[in-house]
Scaffold this active site. Structure first.
Site, PDB file in Angstrom:
ATOM      1  N   ARG A   9      29.441  38.035  45.179  1.00 45.72           N
ATOM      2  CA  ARG A   9      28.746  38.236  44.266  1.00 45.72           C
ATOM      3  C   ARG A   9      27.277  37.652  44.099  1.00 45.72           C
ATOM      4  NH1 ARG A   9      27.073  34.328  42.850  1.00 45.72           N
ATOM      5  NH2 ARG A   9      27.769  32.767  41.311  1.00 45.72           N
ATOM      6  N   HIS A  16      24.398  30.237  33.539  1.00 47.27           N
ATOM      7  CA  HIS A  16      25.037  29.126  33.010  1.00 47.27           C
ATOM      8  C   HIS A  16      24.899  29.588  31.296  1.00 47.27           C
ATOM      9  CE1 HIS A  16      25.158  25.705  35.717  1.00 47.27           C
ATOM     10  NE2 HIS A  16      24.135  26.485  36.437  1.00 47.27           N
ATOM     11  N   ASP A  18      27.808  32.005  31.136  1.00 47.19           N
ATOM     12  CA  ASP A  18      29.312  32.554  30.985  1.00 47.19           C
ATOM     13  C   ASP A  18      30.319  31.556  30.207  1.00 47.19           C
ATOM     14  OD1 ASP A  18      29.493  30.610  32.984  1.00 47.19           O
ATOM     15  OD2 ASP A  18      30.579  32.132  34.215  1.00 47.19           O
ATOM     16  N   SER A 104      32.098  32.743  47.826  1.00 46.74           N
ATOM     17  CA  SER A 104      32.989  32.931  48.542  1.00 46.74           C
ATOM     18  C   SER A 104      34.434  32.554  48.405  1.00 46.74           C
ATOM     19  CB  SER A 104      32.545  32.058  49.904  1.00 46.74           C
ATOM     20  OG  SER A 104      32.277  30.874  49.579  1.00 46.74           O
ATOM     21  N   ASP A 145      31.883  35.017  37.952  1.00 43.41           N
ATOM     22  CA  ASP A 145      32.206  35.534  39.543  1.00 43.41           C
ATOM     23  C   ASP A 145      33.423  36.375  39.785  1.00 43.41           C
ATOM     24  OD1 ASP A 145      29.983  33.394  39.298  1.00 43.41           O
ATOM     25  OD2 ASP A 145      31.182  31.933  40.510  1.00 43.41           O
ATOM     26  N   TYR A 194      27.450  20.549  37.476  1.00 44.57           N
ATOM     27  CA  TYR A 194      27.964  21.491  36.658  1.00 44.57           C
ATOM     28  C   TYR A 194      28.833  21.026  35.529  1.00 44.57           C
ATOM     29  CZ  TYR A 194      29.993  26.019  35.951  1.00 44.57           C
ATOM     30  OH  TYR A 194      30.384  27.478  35.382  1.00 44.57           O
TER      31      TYR A 194
HETATM   32  C1  GLA Z   1      28.896  29.169  39.036  1.00 47.08           C
HETATM   33  C2  GLA Z   1      29.925  29.374  38.192  1.00 47.08           C
HETATM   34  C3  GLA Z   1      29.884  30.680  37.157  1.00 47.08           C
HETATM   35  C4  GLA Z   1      28.617  30.574  36.394  1.00 47.08           C
HETATM   36  C5  GLA Z   1      27.508  30.016  37.209  1.00 47.08           C
HETATM   37  C6  GLA Z   1      26.230  30.073  36.564  1.00 47.08           C
HETATM   38  O1  GLA Z   1      28.766  30.332  39.907  1.00 47.08           O
HETATM   39  O2  GLA Z   1      31.274  29.602  38.956  1.00 47.08           O
HETATM   40  O3  GLA Z   1      31.015  30.534  36.319  1.00 47.08           O
HETATM   41  O4  GLA Z   1      28.451  29.560  35.445  1.00 47.08           O
HETATM   42  O5  GLA Z   1      27.678  29.081  38.140  1.00 47.08           O
HETATM   43  O6  GLA Z   1      25.716  31.055  36.191  1.00 47.08           O
END
Ligand code: GLA
Length: 336
Positions: A9, A16, A18, A104, A145, A194
């Site tokens: 995707r 940041h 979700d 991935s 994702d 994160y």
């Molecule tokens: C990563 C996480 C997602 C989302 C993005 C930021 O891809 O797996 O859940 O938080 O970062 O938008």
């Protein structure tokens, strides 16, 4: 034999957001992971064309995070969540670059869950694989994702409400193209802040309530300046997703591009960018045929995504890959 294919995707806007049940606008892409298995035995045994060692996971695996080799943790996460009663033997092949911010690992996990027989709807497979990813990597990722990969629609962006998990289909206008250019920096959510960002958002929510429903007025009342900036990113980013969708619907592509480009929010307020990514974004913005560009996904490297005029040959000047919006995970029985 069962063959499942799941896309990667790319997210156009709404990063940041979700994990505070906000809004996102990703699309499933035409690169992905194929898992081909035969259901048999008492372990899940997979060979990957990208990995020297195979993954061998017992059906009663308890601690996916401790499994070796590291890629087998993602397999173990799915096995631990799904608890299949029969094992599997087969192969994994992928054309997704690893660590590029194209999900991935979620692609592998959603394909595997389907190959092992999970037949719940898109939100159910997404939730299962979100837990599987969290158990595998130890990172409290959100659901964007997995849901984009499970719910992808050919030709469409997915306007996802991470509170209700409702997915609205927004067809990408034919005169637009989505191009991803790699910053050259590989990343891994485990080694980025994160988890810290997620904790910072949770702390803000304890103070002011759900960020999804917070106003900018409330955000201004937060006394700690760092917490205030984190909250400001989330609240303004949710609004940008809505404005971006409206701009696309009205063919105001320049406005849509400008909304993407307000990545100073991700850079300054949320502090998830890097100078290499920022320079690439600036280079793309200055490229004829590009309406807007921004970092995508977790940040700190990986792909930069650009919204482009489909008629312009942006790749001739900056390289990169044109992604086509793709269908979500598919599964087929090939023999037996
Ligand atoms: C990563 C996480 C997602 C989302 C993005 C930021 O891809 O797996 O859940 O938080 O970062 O938008």
């Amino acid at each position: 034999m069962i063959r499942a294919w799941a896309p990667g995707r790319v997210n156009l806007i709404g990063d940041h957001t979700d994990y505070t049940e906000g809004l996102v606008l990703p699309m499933a892409i035409d690169l992905g992971t194929t898992v081909e298995v035969q259901l048999e035995g008492e372990v899940v045994r997979l060979r990957s064309d990208h990995q020297p060692e195979e993954a061998v996971v017992p059906l009663d695996i308890e601690e996916p995070r401790c499994v070796e080799p590291p890629w087998a943790r993602y397999v173990a996460g799915v096995v631990a969540e799904l608890r299949p009663t029969i094992g599997a033997r087969g192969t994994v092949t992928t054309d997704l670059p690893i660590g590029a911010g194209l999900s991935s690992s979620s692609s592998l996990q959603v394909a595997l869950a389907r190959a092992l027989g999970f037949d719940g709807d898109a939100p159910s497979v997404a939730k299962l694989c979100q837990r599987a990813e969290q158990r595998a990597a130890g990172v409290p990722c959100g659901i964007m994702d997995q849901l984009a990969i499970a719910a992808g629609v050919d030709g469409a962006l997915l306007f996802i409400d991470c509170e209700s998990l409702e997915v609205l289909v927004e067809y990408l206008p034919e005169d637009l193209a989505v191009v991803g250019v790699h910053s050259g920096v590989q990343r891994d959510l485990r080694t980025t802040p994160y988890t810290t960002r997620r904790a910072e958002c949770a702390a803000v929510e304890r103070e002011i309530g759900p960020l999804r429903h917070a106003s900018l007025e409330t955000v201004k009342s937060i006394s700690d300046p760092v917490a205030r900036r984190r909250a400001r990113h989330v609240v303004t980013e949710n609004a940008r997703v809505v404005a971006f969708v409206q701009a696309l619907r009205q063919a105001r592509y320049v406005d849509a591009g400008e909304l993407m480009t307000k990545n100073n929010s991700l850079r300054d307020d949320f502090a998830v960018s890097t100078p290499v990514v920022d320079n690439l974004v600036a280079q793309l913005q200055a490229t004829p045929g590009v309406f807007g560009a921004r970092m995508t996904g977790g940040g700190f490297g990986g792909i930069v995504v650009a919204l482009c005029d489909a008629g312009a040959d942006v790749q001739a000047s900056v390289g990169g890959t044109r992604f086509r919006p793709s269908t979500g995970v598919t599964v087929e029985v090939t023999s037996g």
